[in-house]
Enzyme design. Structure first.
Site, PDB file in Angstrom:
ATOM      1  N   HIS A  88      -3.122  -6.502  -2.341  1.00  0.00           N
ATOM      2  CA  HIS A  88      -3.108  -6.578  -3.805  1.00  0.00           C
ATOM      3  C   HIS A  88      -2.137  -7.705  -4.145  1.00  0.00           C
ATOM      4  O   HIS A  88      -1.153  -7.904  -3.421  1.00  0.00           O
ATOM      5  CB  HIS A  88      -2.524  -5.336  -4.472  1.00  0.00           C
ATOM      6  CG  HIS A  88      -3.207  -4.039  -4.197  1.00  0.00           C
ATOM      7  ND1 HIS A  88      -2.974  -3.290  -3.079  1.00  0.00           N
ATOM      8  CD2 HIS A  88      -4.095  -3.343  -4.938  1.00  0.00           C
ATOM      9  CE1 HIS A  88      -3.696  -2.169  -3.141  1.00  0.00           C
ATOM     10  NE2 HIS A  88      -4.394  -2.186  -4.247  1.00  0.00           N
ATOM     11  N   ASP A 120       1.430  -6.605  -3.925  1.00  0.00           N
ATOM     12  CA  ASP A 120       2.013  -6.278  -2.613  1.00  0.00           C
ATOM     13  C   ASP A 120       2.749  -7.463  -2.008  1.00  0.00           C
ATOM     14  O   ASP A 120       3.664  -7.282  -1.219  1.00  0.00           O
ATOM     15  CB  ASP A 120       0.947  -5.939  -1.548  1.00  0.00           C
ATOM     16  CG  ASP A 120      -0.031  -4.888  -1.974  1.00  0.00           C
ATOM     17  OD1 ASP A 120       0.322  -4.068  -2.824  1.00  0.00           O
ATOM     18  OD2 ASP A 120      -1.163  -4.898  -1.436  1.00  0.00           O
TER      19      ASP A 120
HETATM   20  C1  XLS Z   1      -6.247   4.107  -3.600  1.00  0.00           C
HETATM   21  C2  XLS Z   1      -7.074   3.064  -3.053  1.00  0.00           C
HETATM   22  C3  XLS Z   1      -6.443   1.694  -3.038  1.00  0.00           C
HETATM   23  C4  XLS Z   1      -7.494   0.635  -2.833  1.00  0.00           C
HETATM   24  C5  XLS Z   1      -7.072  -0.740  -3.185  1.00  0.00           C
HETATM   25  O1  XLS Z   1      -6.516   5.286  -3.460  1.00  0.00           O
HETATM   26  O2  XLS Z   1      -7.475   3.459  -1.787  1.00  0.00           O
HETATM   27  O3  XLS Z   1      -5.444   1.635  -2.073  1.00  0.00           O
HETATM   28  O4  XLS Z   1      -7.955   0.639  -1.526  1.00  0.00           O
HETATM   29  O5  XLS Z   1      -6.698  -0.882  -4.492  1.00  0.00           O
END
Ligand code: XLS
Ligand code: NI
Ligand code: NI
Length: 439
Positions: A102, A105
């Site tokens: 993301h 991140d």
């Molecule tokens: C949350 C999601 C998230 C997505 C990416 O539950 O799994 O981590 O994979 O935004």
């Protein structure tokens, strides 16, 4: 440059030697299974957020793991670079070829969009250099549209047009970063795209706005040369009580209703499937029969808990059934197996992190081996063929060819009472799978 995981060597495949926990027992990257090296079947990816950011905090207490990587976190750019260094070291030691991220991140958000974007430019220059040096690639990028309080009521589905605009600006940047890093996928996970109560919600407007944001994102990405896949990542709840992308079937209906079905595939997460009261296998099969199978977030939930526990996968049956679906769907093209998984709060050392990946990778490698065995064995496919054999000739073929309608089928049935369908033989099949799995 300092080493962040001095206790972790490059992890070798040791096959039959089961005694070294810092080795792969089943994952042998270059071994050919059904005509392809294991690493190309599995296309493992590291999730930046869980691996390099998550410290194990929960509602009842702060983190237990230290992800400062030796740098004061207030020095946000130095910390962001240390995280990248640590991540590449870990991926290299584990032999992981891809990562997913993301925007939020890779470097902390600033107070203004302009400054956040500047930081993102700087850190992606740094990451790109490391990618060029190591050959590690980006599987997919995405935008965090759920952590900041401005997104409390959603992003694309926010009641505020200003928030929608801000979300769109962030998506634009996240797409540009994904393209800059050569990502072959872009994920829409509807973090807070849902609602708590219909008393305050205009569902129709929110759904159409979610589609508007996706259409804008797709058109913009294509205009700047993005040739990869877009994915919706369905999830039924958490953080919203009711998320719009509940499961694969619901997401397909949304895509069809808004003319997006040819532009978006699915990124299916195991733990999200079980939260939706489906098996992982069900979600994968639903995606492939709808022509939207794309990528996978590999983790596992706890069936006794009602939230996304994001555990590293260790369930070999689940991994086997997953890989069976992947093989039958023709394998990954742009997608892969992203470990959207974190170690438990009590497993707080960096060594535990490496064990999480080793177990997860080995579980899927074993799943691949067993799925290939089930296919090579052929009895399961032969049974399903036999069960549906009546569709290949006679009245079944006439129905399939459109030659028989209700009148013809009535005439046929007046002449012949049907036999019972053949036995489903579930118990026999389950035993057969056990024998294939365990010899
Ligand atoms: C949350 C999601 C998230 C997505 C990416 O539950 O799994 O981590 O994979 O935004
Ligand atoms: Ni996920
Ligand atoms: Ni999840």
């Amino acid at each position: 440059m300092s080493e962040f995981f001095p206790q972790i060597p490059v992890i070798p495949y040791k096959g039959d030697c089961a005694c070294d926990p810092l080795s792969f027992h089943y994952y042998n990257p270059d071994e050919i299974i059904l005509g392809k090296p294991m690493k190309d079947h599995l296309r493992f990816a590291m999730a930046w957020w869980h691996t390099l950011c998550a410290e194990g905090s929960d509602m009842f207490g702060p983190g237990t793991a230290d992800k400062s990587f030796g740098v004061c976190k207030n020095d946000f750019m130095a910390h962001a670079k240390a995280k990248a260094d640590a991540g590449f070291e870990l991926m290299q030691k584990l032999g992981i070829g891809y990562f997913c991220f993301h925007d939020a991140d890779i470097v902390d958000e600033a107070d203004t969009l302009a400054e956040t974007n500047r930081r993102l430019d700087e850190i992606t220059d740094y990451i790109k250099e490391k990618m060029d040096k190591t050959g590690i690639k980006c599987l997919w990028g995405t935008c965090n549209l759920f952590s900041h309080k401005r997104f409390m009521g959603g992003a694309g589905t926010s009641p505020s047009a200003d928030i929608f605009a801000y979300a769109a600006a962030k998506v634009k940047k996240a797409i540009e970063l994904t393209v800059k890093l050569g990502g072959t996928g872009y994920v829409f996970w509807g973090g807070r795209e849902g609602y708590e109560t219909l008393l305050n919600t205009d569902m129709g407007l929110e759904l159409s706005n979610m589609a508007r944001l996706m259409r804008m994102a797709i058109d913009y990405a294509r205009s700047i040369g993005f040739a990869g896949d877009f994915y919706i990542e369905p999830k039924p709840k958490e953080p919203s009580k009711h998320q719009y992308d509940t499961d694969v079937a619901t997401a397909c209906n949304f895509l069809r209703a808004y003319g997006l079905i040819d532009d978006v595939k699915m990124n299916i997460e195991s733990n999200h499937a079980t939260l939706a009261a489906h098996t992982f296998q069900h979600e994968l099969r639903t995606a492939s029969v709808n022509g939207v199978f794309g990528s996978i977030d590999a983790n596992q939930g706890d069936l006794l808990l009602g939230w996304d526990t994001d555990q590293f996968p260790s369930d070999v049956f689940d991994a086997t059934y997953c890989m069976l679906e992947v093989l039958k769907a023709g394998g990954f093209t742009n997608g892969g197996l992203n470990f959207d998984a974190k170690t438990r709060r009590m497993s707080y050392t960096l060594e535990d992190l490496a064990h999480g990946f080793i177990t997860g990778m080995d579980t899927f490698a074993l799943g691949l081996r067993k799925a290939a065995k089930i296919i090579e064995d052929g009895r399961l496919d032969a049974f399903v063929d036999e069960r549906y054999a009546s569709w290949k000739s006679g009245i079944g073929a006439d129905i399939m060819d459109g030659k028989a309608g209700l009148k013809e089928l009535e005439a046929y049935s007046l002449k012949k009472e049907p036999d019972l369908p053949m036995s489903g033989k579930q118990e026999l099949l389950e035993g057969m799978i056990n024998r294939i799995m365990f010899g």
